[in-house]
Motif scaffolding. Structure first.
Motif, mmCIF file in Angstrom:
data_model
loop_
_atom_site.group_PDB
_atom_site.id
_atom_site.type_symbol
_atom_site.label_atom_id
_atom_site.label_comp_id
_atom_site.label_asym_id
_atom_site.label_seq_id
_atom_site.Cartn_x
_atom_site.Cartn_y
_atom_site.Cartn_z
ATOM 1 N N ARG A 1 30.723 -10.337 -1.561
ATOM 2 C CA ARG A 1 30.044 -9.309 -0.770
ATOM 3 C C ARG A 1 31.037 -8.298 -0.210
ATOM 4 O O ARG A 1 30.715 -7.118 -0.063
ATOM 5 C CB ARG A 1 29.259 -9.965 0.363
ATOM 6 C CG ARG A 1 28.030 -10.728 -0.077
ATOM 7 C CD ARG A 1 27.120 -11.025 1.096
ATOM 8 N NE ARG A 1 27.806 -11.812 2.115
ATOM 9 C CZ ARG A 1 27.782 -13.128 2.175
ATOM 10 N NH1 ARG A 1 27.108 -13.827 1.256
ATOM 11 N NH2 ARG A 1 28.422 -13.777 3.130
ATOM 12 N N GLY A 2 32.250 -8.757 0.120
ATOM 13 C CA GLY A 2 33.260 -7.837 0.630
ATOM 14 C C GLY A 2 33.644 -6.783 -0.394
ATOM 15 O O GLY A 2 33.801 -5.600 -0.056
ATOM 16 N N LEU B 1 31.397 -14.722 0.274
ATOM 17 C CA LEU B 1 32.007 -13.856 1.272
ATOM 18 C C LEU B 1 32.888 -12.798 0.617
ATOM 19 O O LEU B 1 32.800 -11.605 0.943
ATOM 20 C CB LEU B 1 32.820 -14.704 2.255
ATOM 21 C CG LEU B 1 33.637 -13.942 3.299
ATOM 22 C CD1 LEU B 1 32.710 -13.197 4.244
ATOM 23 C CD2 LEU B 1 34.535 -14.903 4.079
ATOM 24 N N TYR B 2 33.743 -13.217 -0.290
ATOM 25 C CA TYR B 2 34.640 -12.276 -0.963
ATOM 26 C C TYR B 2 33.864 -11.379 -1.932
ATOM 27 O O TYR B 2 34.196 -10.207 -2.100
ATOM 28 C CB TYR B 2 35.728 -13.051 -1.697
ATOM 29 C CG TYR B 2 36.509 -13.957 -0.780
ATOM 30 C CD1 TYR B 2 37.505 -13.454 0.042
ATOM 31 C CD2 TYR B 2 36.244 -15.322 -0.723
ATOM 32 C CE1 TYR B 2 38.217 -14.285 0.895
ATOM 33 C CE2 TYR B 2 36.947 -16.160 0.122
ATOM 34 C CZ TYR B 2 37.930 -15.630 0.930
ATOM 35 O OH TYR B 2 38.629 -16.452 1.784
ATOM 36 N N TRP C 1 30.699 -4.369 -0.920
ATOM 37 C CA TRP C 1 30.524 -3.433 0.183
ATOM 38 C C TRP C 1 31.252 -2.120 -0.048
ATOM 39 O O TRP C 1 30.853 -1.067 0.446
ATOM 40 C CB TRP C 1 31.008 -4.094 1.475
ATOM 41 C CG TRP C 1 30.920 -3.193 2.679
ATOM 42 C CD1 TRP C 1 29.808 -2.888 3.398
ATOM 43 C CD2 TRP C 1 32.009 -2.493 3.290
ATOM 44 N NE1 TRP C 1 30.132 -2.036 4.432
ATOM 45 C CE2 TRP C 1 31.482 -1.773 4.383
ATOM 46 C CE3 TRP C 1 33.371 -2.396 3.015
ATOM 47 C CZ2 TRP C 1 32.267 -0.980 5.207
ATOM 48 C CZ3 TRP C 1 34.154 -1.609 3.829
ATOM 49 C CH2 TRP C 1 33.606 -0.904 4.912
#
Length: 360
Positions: free
Chosen positions: A184-185, A181-182, A188
């Motif tokens: 991909r954040g 999650l982190y 992004w």
């Protein structure tokens, strides 16, 4: 206005961005201002940034335990992470309980013994003119600690150290729960063309940190156990406490070994000259075993960092950011090394592709 005799030529003004020279200089100014602002932010936000880096290191250590447990226990990642976190918490509670009941008195005695021995050695040096008159343990201690930066003041107290450690553990646990999650954040916010290389770099960084921390934990355990057993055999007081301190200080390569060696020698000589000599023998034997057996064995499966580079970065980060910077110097150097190697490899691949296109 034109008088009809011809057309007047106008040059772009300093506020006209259509001028290539003006636009180029404006971009350069923005870059320099951004660099200055980034440096100032890094300085003023050094403590929270170091806590975040510490959380990343803890997350990779937990992830390493999760991966290792997955080889023998075929259950979901969440369950394995809960098991690892529970075992770590139980080990910490057991250690604190043991330290509270067995080592509190020894810690107070250790402080008294070290202070007394240092003062005795200072008096001996004064008598022979090696040190100027009037310099004592407190003055030398202030000189040694005076070089640490302002972050040391925030982290130097027991409450600050405990709160910082708790924050690092919480951050590490949250990151270990959902590392993708982190990842991909952050990806992004990068251009699409750079995301693939970012994923490869972070994957290599994580693998490097896991191997580095696994080797560090192995070295800490071996040094602590060997020192405690050997000092107990030769009759050095507070052998258990010295073994625990040696194991904990082994997390700091180079500097930790020096500090633990000084403590072992001081306590050894407090029990007599023969015991002090045996304490020196134990310390040299453990460091030799660690340097010629443990470190090479770990280095073959971990990141190979030049000792002088690690020591230099420890001194630099310790002076700038205090004890937390000193503790995280090794992992940060390892991550920077991976980043530079990946960047160099990517540039080499692009250069080869461009050369191949020109040849075609």
């Amino acid at each position: 206005m034109s008088d009809g005799a011809g057309t007047r030529e106008e040059a772009p003004g300093p506020t006209d961005n259509s001028d290539p020279l003006t636009l180029r200089e404006f971009k350069r100014a923005i870059v320099w201002v951004a660099v200055v602002v980034a440096v100032l932010l890094l300085w003023f936000l050094s403590e929270p940034l170091l806590l975040i880096i510490g959380g990343i290191v803890v997350a990779q250590m937990l992830d390493g335990g999760v991966r290792l447990l997955g080889r023998i226990l075929p259950v979901g990642r969440g369950i394995r992470l809960a098991i690892v976190a529970t075992l770590v918490a139980a080990a910490m509670v057991a250690f604190l309980a043991f330290a509270g009941t067995q080592l509190t008195g020894q810690a107070q005695a250790l402080q008294s013994v070290v202070t007394h021995q240092l003062q005795s050695w200072m008096d001996w040096a004064h008598e022979r003119g090696f040190l100027p008159a009037g310099s004592g343990v407190s003055e030398i201690g202030q000189q040694l600690m005076g070089s640490f930066g302002k972050v040391t003041a925030a982290l130097g107290t027991a409450l600050g150290a405990l709160s910082s450690m708790a924050m690092i553990l919480v951050l590490g646990l949250f990151i270990a729960m959902e590392p993708r999650l982190y990842e991909r954040g952050i990806a992004w916010m990068l251009p699409m063309a750079n995301r693939e290389s970012f994923y490869e770099t972070t994957k290599e960084m994580g693998s490097t940190l896991r191997r580095l921390m696994a080797g560090r934990l192995l070295g800490m355990a071996l040094e602590g156990v060997f020192v405690a057993i050997a000092l107990e055999i030769v009759g050095v007081p507070m052998a258990t406490l010295l073994g625990i301190l040696t194991g904990l200080l082994a997390f700091l390569p180079n500097i930790g070994a020096i500090v633990s060696g000084v403590l072992i020698v001081l306590v050894g000589f407090s029990a007599g000259t023969d015991t002090g000599i045996w304490a020196i023998v134990v310390y040299v034997s453990v460091q030799t075993f660690d340097g010629y057996v443990v470190v090479p064995m770990v280095a073959r499966r971990s990141v190979d960092l030049p000792p002088a580079l690690v020591l230099g970065c420890q001194l630099l980060f310790g002076a700038l950011f205090g004890i937390l910077g000193l503790a995280l110097a090794d992992p940060m150097v390892a991550m920077v090394k991976v980043l530079l190697e990946k960047s160099s490899a990517l540039k080499a691949e692009k250069a080869e592709a461009a050369a191949a296109e020109e040849a075609a």
